[in-house]
Design a protein around this motif. Sequence first.
Motif, PDB file in Angstrom:
ATOM      1  N   LEU A  20      -1.808  -4.411 -50.322  1.00  0.00           N
ATOM      2  CA  LEU A  20      -2.983  -5.227 -50.598  1.00  0.00           C
ATOM      3  C   LEU A  20      -4.012  -4.404 -51.371  1.00  0.00           C
ATOM      4  CD1 LEU A  20      -3.212  -7.028 -47.149  1.00  0.00           C
ATOM      5  CD2 LEU A  20      -2.362  -7.953 -49.301  1.00  0.00           C
ATOM      6  N   PRO A  21      -4.823  -5.047 -52.212  1.00  0.00           N
ATOM      7  CA  PRO A  21      -5.749  -4.322 -53.093  1.00  0.00           C
ATOM      8  C   PRO A  21      -6.927  -3.707 -52.337  1.00  0.00           C
ATOM      9  CG  PRO A  21      -6.048  -6.688 -53.309  1.00  0.00           C
ATOM     10  CD  PRO A  21      -4.839  -6.504 -52.452  1.00  0.00           C
ATOM     11  N   ASP A  22      -7.478  -2.666 -52.926  1.00  0.00           N
ATOM     12  CA  ASP A  22      -8.538  -1.895 -52.282  1.00  0.00           C
ATOM     13  C   ASP A  22      -9.852  -2.656 -52.120  1.00  0.00           C
ATOM     14  OD1 ASP A  22      -6.974   0.315 -51.894  1.00  0.00           O
ATOM     15  OD2 ASP A  22      -7.536   1.270 -53.784  1.00  0.00           O
ATOM     16  N   GLY A  23     -10.057  -3.707 -52.895  1.00  0.00           N
ATOM     17  CA  GLY A  23     -11.323  -4.431 -52.792  1.00  0.00           C
ATOM     18  C   GLY A  23     -11.293  -5.599 -51.829  1.00  0.00           C
ATOM     19  N   VAL A  40      -7.194 -10.313 -62.851  1.00  0.00           N
ATOM     20  CA  VAL A  40      -7.265 -11.348 -61.808  1.00  0.00           C
ATOM     21  C   VAL A  40      -8.067 -10.815 -60.627  1.00  0.00           C
ATOM     22  CG1 VAL A  40      -5.933 -12.659 -60.105  1.00  0.00           C
ATOM     23  CG2 VAL A  40      -5.156 -12.517 -62.483  1.00  0.00           C
ATOM     24  N   SER A  41      -9.029 -11.618 -60.159  1.00  0.00           N
ATOM     25  CA  SER A  41      -9.883 -11.200 -59.033  1.00  0.00           C
ATOM     26  C   SER A  41      -9.683 -12.072 -57.800  1.00  0.00           C
ATOM     27  CB  SER A  41     -11.350 -11.236 -59.452  1.00  0.00           C
ATOM     28  OG  SER A  41     -11.735 -12.555 -59.819  1.00  0.00           O
ATOM     29  N   SER A  42      -8.972 -13.197 -57.933  1.00  0.00           N
ATOM     30  CA  SER A  42      -8.761 -14.046 -56.751  1.00  0.00           C
ATOM     31  C   SER A  42      -7.403 -14.732 -56.819  1.00  0.00           C
ATOM     32  CB  SER A  42      -9.869 -15.094 -56.630  1.00  0.00           C
ATOM     33  OG  SER A  42      -9.812 -16.018 -57.699  1.00  0.00           O
ATOM     34  N   ILE A  43      -6.826 -14.932 -55.656  1.00  0.00           N
ATOM     35  CA  ILE A  43      -5.567 -15.662 -55.494  1.00  0.00           C
ATOM     36  C   ILE A  43      -5.850 -16.801 -54.530  1.00  0.00           C
ATOM     37  CG2 ILE A  43      -3.180 -15.538 -54.665  1.00  0.00           C
ATOM     38  CD1 ILE A  43      -3.195 -12.576 -55.432  1.00  0.00           C
ATOM     39  N   ASP A  64      -6.006  -4.208 -58.165  1.00  0.00           N
ATOM     40  CA  ASP A  64      -7.129  -3.790 -57.319  1.00  0.00           C
ATOM     41  C   ASP A  64      -8.366  -4.661 -57.482  1.00  0.00           C
ATOM     42  OD1 ASP A  64      -5.747  -1.762 -56.134  1.00  0.00           O
ATOM     43  OD2 ASP A  64      -6.430  -0.209 -57.521  1.00  0.00           O
ATOM     44  N   LYS A  65      -8.458  -5.415 -58.582  1.00  0.00           N
ATOM     45  CA  LYS A  65      -9.641  -6.263 -58.781  1.00  0.00           C
ATOM     46  C   LYS A  65      -9.648  -7.486 -57.861  1.00  0.00           C
ATOM     47  CE  LYS A  65     -11.144  -5.225 -63.507  1.00  0.00           C
ATOM     48  NZ  LYS A  65     -11.383  -5.792 -64.852  1.00  0.00           N
ATOM     49  N   VAL A  66      -8.505  -7.792 -57.266  1.00  0.00           N
ATOM     50  CA  VAL A  66      -8.434  -8.969 -56.390  1.00  0.00           C
ATOM     51  C   VAL A  66      -9.250  -8.705 -55.130  1.00  0.00           C
ATOM     52  CG1 VAL A  66      -6.942 -10.406 -54.956  1.00  0.00           C
ATOM     53  CG2 VAL A  66      -6.227  -9.774 -57.270  1.00  0.00           C
ATOM     54  N   THR A  67     -10.273  -9.511 -54.911  1.00  0.00           N
ATOM     55  CA  THR A  67     -11.121  -9.381 -53.725  1.00  0.00           C
ATOM     56  C   THR A  67     -10.947 -10.554 -52.764  1.00  0.00           C
ATOM     57  OG1 THR A  67     -12.959 -10.437 -54.906  1.00  0.00           O
ATOM     58  CG2 THR A  67     -12.859  -8.024 -54.940  1.00  0.00           C
ATOM     59  N   THR A  68     -10.253 -11.607 -53.227  1.00  0.00           N
ATOM     60  CA  THR A  68     -10.061 -12.792 -52.385  1.00  0.00           C
ATOM     61  C   THR A  68      -8.610 -13.251 -52.472  1.00  0.00           C
ATOM     62  OG1 THR A  68     -12.335 -13.509 -52.772  1.00  0.00           O
ATOM     63  CG2 THR A  68     -10.809 -15.145 -51.890  1.00  0.00           C
ATOM     64  N   ILE A  69      -7.993 -13.417 -51.321  1.00  0.00           N
ATOM     65  CA  ILE A  69      -6.664 -14.031 -51.228  1.00  0.00           C
ATOM     66  C   ILE A  69      -6.792 -15.173 -50.238  1.00  0.00           C
ATOM     67  CG2 ILE A  69      -4.245 -13.715 -50.582  1.00  0.00           C
ATOM     68  CD1 ILE A  69      -4.490 -10.801 -51.355  1.00  0.00           C
ATOM     69  N   GLY A  70      -6.458 -16.380 -50.650  1.00  0.00           N
ATOM     70  CA  GLY A  70      -6.720 -17.572 -49.852  1.00  0.00           C
ATOM     71  C   GLY A  70      -5.785 -17.758 -48.674  1.00  0.00           C
ATOM     72  N   ASP A  71      -6.147 -18.733 -47.818  1.00  0.00           N
ATOM     73  CA  ASP A  71      -5.299 -19.124 -46.701  1.00  0.00           C
ATOM     74  C   ASP A  71      -3.890 -19.457 -47.208  1.00  0.00           C
ATOM     75  OD1 ASP A  71      -7.626 -18.956 -45.270  1.00  0.00           O
ATOM     76  OD2 ASP A  71      -7.825 -21.112 -44.915  1.00  0.00           O
ATOM     77  N   ARG A  72      -2.869 -19.058 -46.440  1.00  0.00           N
ATOM     78  CA  ARG A  72      -1.472 -19.436 -46.686  1.00  0.00           C
ATOM     79  C   ARG A  72      -0.936 -18.954 -48.036  1.00  0.00           C
ATOM     80  NH1 ARG A  72      -0.015 -24.021 -43.293  1.00  0.00           N
ATOM     81  NH2 ARG A  72      -1.825 -24.809 -42.166  1.00  0.00           N
ATOM     82  N   ALA A  73      -1.604 -18.006 -48.665  1.00  0.00           N
ATOM     83  CA  ALA A  73      -1.252 -17.623 -50.037  1.00  0.00           C
ATOM     84  C   ALA A  73       0.224 -17.260 -50.184  1.00  0.00           C
ATOM     85  CB  ALA A  73      -2.121 -16.458 -50.492  1.00  0.00           C
TER      86      ALA A  73
END
Length: 489
Positions: free
Chosen positions: A199-202, A157-160, A178-187
């Motif tokens: 939180l992930p390193d990327g 998974v790269s985005s939430i 660590d592949k997650v580079t995007t976490i959205g508003d209000r996640a």
Amino acid sequence: MMKYRKRRVLNFILSLALVLSLTMLFSLLCGAAWATESGSCGENLNWTLNDAGTLHISGTGSMTDFNQDPPWTDYRIRIKAVTIDSGVTSIGTYAFFQCNNLTKITLPNTLDTIGKGAFYFCGKLADITIPDNLTAIEDSTFAGCGSLSSVTIPDNVSSIGTSAFACCDNLTDITIPDKVTTIGDRAFEYCFSLKTIALPDGLKTIRYRTFYGCSGLTGVTIPSSVKTIKNTAFTNCDSLKSVTIPKNVSTIEAFAFGYIVTGENENEDLVKIPGFVIKGYLDTAAEDYAVKNRFKFSSLTPAEIIKKAKITLSKKAFTYNGKVRKPAVKKVTLGSKTLKSGTDYTVKILNSKGKTVASPKSAGTYTVRITGKRHYTGTAKTTYKINKAANKLKVKGKTAKVSYKKLKKKAQTRKVSRVITFTNKGQGTKTYTKKSGSKKITINKKTGKVTVKKGLKKGTYKVRVKVRAAGNTNYKALTRKVTFKIKVN
């Protein structure tokens, strides 16, 4: 304070419930033509719902995306479990929207997509294993899953998405790869039970209200990859008493940390969490945010010893004049660095006894001591002098008369003022030393009183004397030569 927060959450949930109720009513009125306990849910997918409440989806390929009205809408209240066969590659948007009695779901490894809102407000779903092929958690996928306590997000998974886990108020543990580079508003908004988060390193940005209202959050690990922390990202995190911010964070927007909302207006009814601490590096956004919001700042910049700093003064020596005499610290250098007064060091002046002197006036040797601050530690020293001023003693000889008749009977004395005029008395105790003159004329060393002994004949006698002013703390000693006369007649 809590009542306002609960009221906001309740209003949020009630508004959602109203929308959901209207949607269900619409579905009941319009769905009579296809209301059955089996059917298709994709080009090559079928579904059946048995009497035990298990919804079974079989076939191959992707599921249709739904606008909150999947084909089993009329039976949502009966759905307790969902089993999806291997071969199914996607779950459509809003597929299990508000299946309030759903407690168990089995997902195949062939699944690579779960559409947005797929498990939106499945309030009794306590556990789910997300397949490894998934590359994204879409918007609102698990929003409102109040019984969900633990989630492991697959490594691919790269985005939430936005509000992906919002209002999961029993979620205590979540692992983000660590592949997650995007976490959205209000996640993770209003995940009250979430305790810590790494939180992930990327990740580059912590977005708007990502952890808003996570009142149980006590710790968060922010990776060095983060550049921006958006407005209210951690507002209303009551239990979060400190946060460590990496040096690469260049932007921290308003109310990102350290604030809680105490009233209805989320933009105005904000107060600071008592004792909140920002831990970070000097001259970074972390320090700027702490200073701007008046939070305690704990520096992570390694301390540098200031002992070998070179101090340049505007002047190294003064002469006493009764006024304050102290030099300006023109420059302080430590190796190739020039330090800033008030920012990197403070200055004190010490007397010879090591006591601080705010207004040095007296003659003597003084120490200028600088003490490091921020990431400088220790002290460095240099000295300057206030030299003694010259003594201003001035004298002039006079002629003193002595009666010969009286002198025949006994010795005669004259005060020093009768033989010497002091045009300036000078500083310090005065002493008098006769250098020449009649042996019958003497002068008292301490008082300067002149004694003329019996038997001195008529005439005028010159007496040469050294007058010494011993000086004092602020004035040098000085000796003057003066000649006065004794006239016997």
